[in-house]
Design a protein around this motif. Structure first.
Motif, mmCIF file in Angstrom:
data_model
loop_
_atom_site.group_PDB
_atom_site.id
_atom_site.type_symbol
_atom_site.label_atom_id
_atom_site.label_comp_id
_atom_site.label_asym_id
_atom_site.label_seq_id
_atom_site.Cartn_x
_atom_site.Cartn_y
_atom_site.Cartn_z
ATOM 1 N N GLN A 91 4.644 0.156 9.404
ATOM 2 C CA GLN A 91 3.596 -0.760 8.541
ATOM 3 C C GLN A 91 4.091 -1.647 7.799
ATOM 4 N N PRO A 124 -2.488 2.047 10.083
ATOM 5 C CA PRO A 124 -2.158 1.267 8.497
ATOM 6 C C PRO A 124 -2.467 2.854 7.348
ATOM 7 N N PHE A 151 0.645 -4.881 7.099
ATOM 8 C CA PHE A 151 0.476 -4.837 5.790
ATOM 9 C C PHE A 151 1.244 -6.029 5.258
ATOM 10 N N GLU A 193 0.930 -0.949 0.171
ATOM 11 C CA GLU A 193 -0.121 0.293 -0.030
ATOM 12 C C GLU A 193 0.786 1.282 -0.128
#
Length: 192
Positions: free
Chosen positions: A99, A72, A103, A56
């Motif tokens: 992160q 997030p 993720f 992301e």
């Protein structure tokens, strides 16, 4: 000759040197001066972690924060800290490492890391522990240290009880290589 070169490449024998494995990642800025933003870029680029593994885009908020932190898809960095230059780089890496947790880690990977990092809780599901008592905090600190083990790092362990002394940097990089395919770089302590 071309056929031989293609064969070597397909067999993985022409890999880039370990420092070339690092990548800056996919992020955008919300705030901050050009110099502060440059410090974020410098921190991510000097790290040997491949930040492009993050699936992301991350929004990097630069402002006045009591403590740098993450959610997030969002990293919140204090502008004053970034103005300190290289001293702030491990904190940038630390917050981006959260992160990775958000993720790329699942329950099983977190359990493995929690055991290897020697903590009883992952991330604030149990109250009252010290910062170093949470796996997510030891993990993010270890990412910052293991992928930039420099004498200049403000995260360089000074005692056996420091969060970044939990395991050897190389051992940690190998563990992340097993768990998420992170780079397995090998290098000596960097002075820069």
């Amino acid at each position: 000759m071309l056929r031989r070169l293609l064969l070597l490449v397909s067999l993985g024998l022409l890999l880039p040197v370990s420092s070339a494995l690092a990548a800056g990642g996919n992020y955008v800025f919300d705030g901050g001066t050009p110099r502060q933003q440059a410090q974020v870029r410098a921190a991510l680029e000097i790290s040997a972690f491949d930040w492009n593994l993050l699936p992301e885009q991350t929004v990097v908020h630069i402002g006045v924060y009591n403590v740098s932190h993450s959610a997030p898809g969002h990293v919140y960095l204090d502008g004053g800290l970034l103005s300190s230059g290289q001293f702030a780089w491990p904190t940038v890496m630390d917050e981006f490492a959260h992160q990775i947790d958000f993720f790329l880690l699942d329950r099983v990977r977190r359990m493995i890391l929690q055991e290897r990092l020697g903590v009883s809780a992952w991330c604030y599901e149990v109250g009252g522990l010290a910062h170093s008592g949470y796996g997510c905090e030891r993990f993010s600190s270890m990412v910052a240290w293991a992928y930039w083990p420099s004498q200049a790092s403000s995260y360089r362990p000074k005692s056996k009880s420091d969060e970044t002394a939990t395991m050897a940097a190389g051992e940690f990089r190998n563990l992340l290589g097993d768990l998420i395919g992170a780079p397995r770089v090998a290098y000596a302590l960097k002075k820069r």
